[in-house]
Structures are given as structure tokens and as C-alpha cells.
Design a protein around this motif. Structure first.
Motif, PDB file in Angstrom:
ATOM      1  N   LEU A 140      -1.175 -74.121 -51.916  1.00 22.25           N
ATOM      2  CA  LEU A 140      -1.483 -75.049 -53.008  1.00 22.25           C
ATOM      3  C   LEU A 140      -2.582 -76.014 -52.581  1.00 22.25           C
ATOM      4  O   LEU A 140      -2.514 -76.623 -51.510  1.00 22.25           O
ATOM      5  CB  LEU A 140      -0.217 -75.836 -53.374  1.00 22.25           C
ATOM      6  N   TYR A 173      -2.628 -80.114 -57.928  1.00 21.17           N
ATOM      7  CA  TYR A 173      -2.018 -79.918 -59.243  1.00 21.17           C
ATOM      8  C   TYR A 173      -2.139 -81.209 -60.038  1.00 21.17           C
ATOM      9  O   TYR A 173      -1.966 -82.300 -59.519  1.00 21.17           O
ATOM     10  CB  TYR A 173      -0.564 -79.447 -59.155  1.00 21.17           C
ATOM     11  N   PHE A 207       0.867 -78.261 -66.047  1.00 15.66           N
ATOM     12  CA  PHE A 207       0.075 -78.669 -64.892  1.00 15.66           C
ATOM     13  C   PHE A 207      -0.974 -77.595 -64.608  1.00 15.66           C
ATOM     14  O   PHE A 207      -0.672 -76.400 -64.690  1.00 15.66           O
ATOM     15  CB  PHE A 207       0.968 -78.834 -63.653  1.00 15.66           C
ATOM     16  N   LEU A 231      -2.954 -75.936 -61.726  1.00 13.78           N
ATOM     17  CA  LEU A 231      -2.871 -75.778 -60.266  1.00 13.78           C
ATOM     18  C   LEU A 231      -4.111 -75.077 -59.741  1.00 13.78           C
ATOM     19  O   LEU A 231      -4.573 -74.102 -60.351  1.00 13.78           O
ATOM     20  CB  LEU A 231      -1.666 -74.886 -59.895  1.00 13.78           C
ATOM     21  N   SER A 291      -6.783 -70.335 -60.043  1.00 16.71           N
ATOM     22  CA  SER A 291      -6.273 -71.419 -60.897  1.00 16.71           C
ATOM     23  C   SER A 291      -5.137 -70.886 -61.762  1.00 16.71           C
ATOM     24  O   SER A 291      -5.189 -69.751 -62.251  1.00 16.71           O
ATOM     25  CB  SER A 291      -7.390 -71.963 -61.791  1.00 16.71           C
TER      26      SER A 291
END
Lengths: 320, 320
Positions: free
Chosen positions: A24, A27, A39, A41, A47
Motif C-alpha cells: 500500500l 489511501y 477510498f 488506493l 490504483s
């Protein structure tokens, strides 16, 4: 605005451990949609949109919605593709909600769509109807005629608070629907909410359809009638027949309408305007005011109803 | 939540024409920050944040804020870099606001920072102080002692609505500040709002500092004291001295504190807690309630004030 549930970094990391999308990177809660928390991310793998389903979505419907998106994406429809977890599941628990991860689609929704955009939407809607024809799932339309009647029973007494005489005026629409609603028309899976904020473009080229959380089984031509309401009225509520003609021609270039469908367009468009007027009216009367809550005005659909009431033939929408 | 101003695709395209960042792929309003409207943009050139400055930001201050970010980024501080237009300007008009475009920083802000994060923040804060030392801009701190007194004059009468006795209790903090506030300490450009939501991490490594819209000239040690308040109290408002020690050691590994700065830490921390209590109290008393407006509780800073009142030496914060 739509971030009703915040997500902590620890619980998100645990949730994402079940997926193969790389580490990650960021976010951000995004202010799109009105039903769920969303959200955006960024991960090493690309994405994604993370959705936490809030109270208005029945989690028992999620296999239908997510399964449909997967089905359509596999058939070349540009829509978010649910990302499956390592264990094959399309949802998981997060922050006390059921959550799902889908691919992010680039594109911009049109606050002021033009004629070319309307044609593209027609093409995309018909393509969606054909691609969904062999989808195994089935979900009745909760916002079909019986659902409207329930909403009306819960709003009618106070309708005149919005505009004096509105209660009596809308009764005529229910009478028309009762008398003329089609019994049989070609049908299958429809999007049921294909408004401009659910359709992305890059320039004048359509790049994606999103938000399948009203999708259900109903008449195809009803979906098309909803698009006439959503795309072909100007900000002053005048119907733009050039946009209507483009939308209908785009649709028919992929899936020609039968005579029965064409004849039904006026009553379907009137019913569809009634449906959106009713949900807005109900929200208008029941949701408390707040500085950041922008309730949508039911009168915008009363204005559309007034147009549909005086339509006599499908040619009035630009059907050729 | 923070999208106060929506932006249409046409006006955005016109705004972006002045920049060399490639074609626009998508933009989403994001629910971060409380002062301005922010959008995350994907373009062919990368990811960017578009900020529309709302009423709380003086546009005459923007050359200071944006110039500082550019100055710091050029000296290796990981902060958003303002993107200049072809004509060299760092701002332009958009949707009736002044707007700026900055580079997007990947990273996640920590809802629950740990000791390692606190140390990283100390290192980054000291590095920011050193990197800003030769910045030519100057902006007085509007939220220094005289500004607090104005806020207090406008809130004092109603303070007991928040908790009975609060008005009298806070008077003691003003008395202490009047008696002990340092007259001279090393100073320069400070961030002034380096809370966890303004610091991004990738794992335990700090990846960026954002939101320079409270930056101003003041004592460096006051900025550090604000970080003690922002990072080193637990959710139950107990002070975590291990985190304090890590923050202070991280800071001193880059910029050692003078004896005068160290001695001033207790009064600076008390003053900083007073400052955040006062802005929250003022908002609490003056902003109307709404379902999506989450006003921040001034009592969270009264609890910190109660801790600072009984501190006798900087060692109580973990200073070694």
C-alpha cells in the motif's frame, strides 16, 4: 460527500493482506457516491477503489452486484473489476463493515454532457444490456411500481410542503402508470442508475461505467428511459431533443428497439421520473438538514414529469 | 471532510491548460484537510493535489506558503512541490477561488503512531527548521499569545457550557503564559500544525510532510512542543514519555536544543495546548451542528493542559 466510516492503517493493512495487489502506498477517502464510503488506493500494483458498504446496501445483494461487474468486465464492458482475495472471496470485513476492492477506472464524469457524450452513453447502455444477458444472477427491482407506491404512501401527506398542490399533481402519474405500464417487454439486467456521475469519459470517448449498486432485473427500455431523464434535460429542465435523438440512436446502433419498446418509451420515461422524484421527496422530507448534506431537490423531477405528461409519441424524445 | 467547492470538467480543463502536466485522466474530491477543498488528480504526468483555497486562508499569504514548500522541497524536505504554470505563477483562478497544484506524495498518515514514528517526526521537524532557515519570506504567527487572547475574549463567557468551571480553570494558563512565556529563543519558519494527519509514512519510514497553511515565524521549540502535544499523548490522554523521549531525541539528533529552549519546553507545551484548545473551543461554540460536521472536542486539549500544569522539568517530557 461520502466517507461515513474512517479506516485505520492497521486494520487496512490486515484487510489488504488477503489480496495480491502489492504494498500500500496511499489511501484517501473520496467525496463521490452517496450510499457508501469510498477510498482511492495507490498500491505497488496500481490504483483501486475500496468500498465500505453502509446501511443502504444489503450485503446479501453484494454477490449479485460484484458478480455482475466481474461478468461484464470479462465481456469487455469498461467497468470496475472486483479484485478477488487469495481465498477467492470478493468481499471481506473492515472497520465493522463489509468491504470490497475494485480496479480504479481513469476518466472524468461530465457535469455538462454534450450530444456526443449522450450518443456514447446510448452505445454503452445497449452494450451493457447485451453483455449482461447471460448473467446468472437475478435481483428484482426494489424500486419498481410497488416500491414507488410504498414511498408515496410515506410521503404523500407532506408532499405539499415541497410545493402546494404537489400531492394531487403526482396522483395523475400514478393513475397513468396503473393504466399504461407495460406488462411484457424485453428485459434482463439493467444498471438502473446510469446518471452522468456514473459514466466516465476521456475527452468525448466513454472510458467507464461505475456504481452498479442499483442494478437489477427489469425492462431494458426502462433503463434507456432513465438515461433520457438523466442526460437529455438541460439545467433549466427543458428537454433537448438533439441529445435524446443521439442517445436513442447510439442505443439502437447496438440493440434496436422493438415496436413495443418504442411505443412504451413515454410511459417508461414518466415512470422513471416518478421513481427519482419519489426517492428524492422521501429523503427531502426525512433526512435532517446539515451544512454539508446537499439534499437533491425533488422538484427537478417534477419538472421532468410535467414534460413527460404532455408527450404523445416516442418521436417527441427524438426516436427515429 | 473537505470538498466545499465542486469543480466542473470545463473550468478544470481551462485551468490545467496553463500547466505542463500532460492530459487529465481523473480527479476526485478527497476528504482530507478541514480548511480547503482538495482534489486528487491523475494526469499523464503523474499524480497531483489540486487545492482550492477557502475563506480561512488569506490569499495574500499564499506566496509565503507555496514559496516555502518550493524552498523546502529544493533542500530535500519531502513535501508537496508547487507546480508552476507556464507563465511562472504558482496559483490561478478556478471556480471562484484561488487554486494551486502541488505534487502528490505517496504515504499513509498514522491514526496510531508508534515510538519509531515519533522519532522520525522529530528528525523531520528539525530538518525542516534547518532547511527553512534561509527562506526569505516572513509571516507572523497569527495564533501566538495575542491571538489566543482574542479567541479567549470571544469564548470565555460560554466556556462553562463545555464543562462547568472551565472558564476559571483556563485563566490559570493565561496567567502562567503571561508570567513565563520566553522573550527570546532561536526561531525561524515553523510548520505550526505538524499533527499525525500531516505526516505520511511508508511502513515506519517518513515519506512526506504536508499542509503548510499554518506555517509562520516563531520559536523552533514551540513547534517541537506542538509535536509533543500532537504525537505523544495516548487516546486516554495519558502522556507517553517513551514517545516523548523518541521525538525529542530524533529532533536533537539533527538540531540540539539550547539550555534555554530545553528549560522553556514546559511553558511552550502548555501554551501550545492552550492554542489548540482555544481554536477548538471557539469552533465548538460558533459552528452549527450537522450530521457530517465532526467538530473536534476542546476537552482533549484541556486534558493535555492538566498534564502540562503539573510538569516541573523538561525531563518530564523525556528530554535527556
Amino acid at each position: 460527500m461520502a466517507v461515513y466510516t474512517d479506516v485505520g492503517e492497521g486494520e487496512l493493512a490486515a484487510f489488504l493482506d488477503a489480496y495480491e495487489i502489492g504494498g500500500l502506498l496511499s489511501y484517501k477517502g473520496i467525496a463521490e457516491g452517496t450510499e457508501n464510503s469510498n477510498f482511492l488506493l495507490h498500491t505497488e500494483g496500481g490504483s483501486f477503489i475500496l468500498t465500505l458498504y453502509e446501511k443502504r446496501v444489503e450485503t446479501s445483494d453484494l454477490p449479485f452486484f460484484l458478480g455482475l461487474m466481474e461478468h461484464l468486465a470479462a465481456r469487455g464492458i469498461a467497468c470496475p473489476q472486483p479484485v478477488r482475495r487469495r481465498d477467492g472471496a470478493m468481499t471481506g470485513p473492515l472497520a465493522g463493515r463489509t468491504a470490497a476492492l475494485v480496479t480504479f477506472l481513469e476518466g472524468i464524469w461530465m457535469r455538462r454532457p454534450n450530444v456526443a457524450h449522450c450518443r456514447e452513453v446510448g452505445v454503452a447502455l445497449a452494450s451493457l444490456h447485451l453483455a449482461g444477458a447471460d448473467f446468472a444472477g437475478h435481483r428484482p427491482n426494489a424500486l419498481a411500481v410497488p416500491g414507488w407506491q410504498t414511498l408515496w404512501e410515506n410521503s404523500r401527506e407532506r408532499a405539499d410542503e415541497v410545493e402546494p398542490g404537489l400531492g394531487a399533481e403526482v396522483e395523475s402519474d400514478f393513475a397513468a402508470v396503473a393504466a399504461h405500464w407495460p406488462k411484457e417487454l424485453p428485459g434482463g439486467v439493467i444498471h438502473a442508475d446510469l446518471f452522468p456521475d456514473n459514466v466516465f469519459f476521456l475527452g468525448e470517448k466513454l472510458s467507464g461505467l461505475i456504481d452498479f449498486y442499483f442494478a437489477c432485473n427489469d425492462f431494458y427500455a426502462y433503463d434507456l428511459a432513465t438515461c433520457l431523464n438523466a442526460w437529455c434535460f438541460e439545467k433549466d429542465f427543458s428537454f433537448n431533443i438533439t441529445k435524446g435523438a443521439a442517445l436513442l440512436a447510439g442505443y439502437q446502433s447496438v440493440r434496436p428497439l422493438s415496436t413495443a419498446e418504442a411505443q412504451a418509451l413515454p410511459i417508461l420515461a414518466r415512470g422513471s421520473a416518478l421513481r427519482f422524484m419519489l426517492t428524492r421527496l422521501y429523503d427531502w422530507l426525512t433526512i435532517p438538514d446539515g451544512p454539508l448534506v446537499k439534499k437533491r431537490d425533488p422538484m427537478e423531477y417534477v419538472r421532468r414529469l410535467r414534460f413527460h405528461r404532455q408527450v404523445s409519441t416516442p418521436a417527441d424524445y427524438g426516436l427515429q
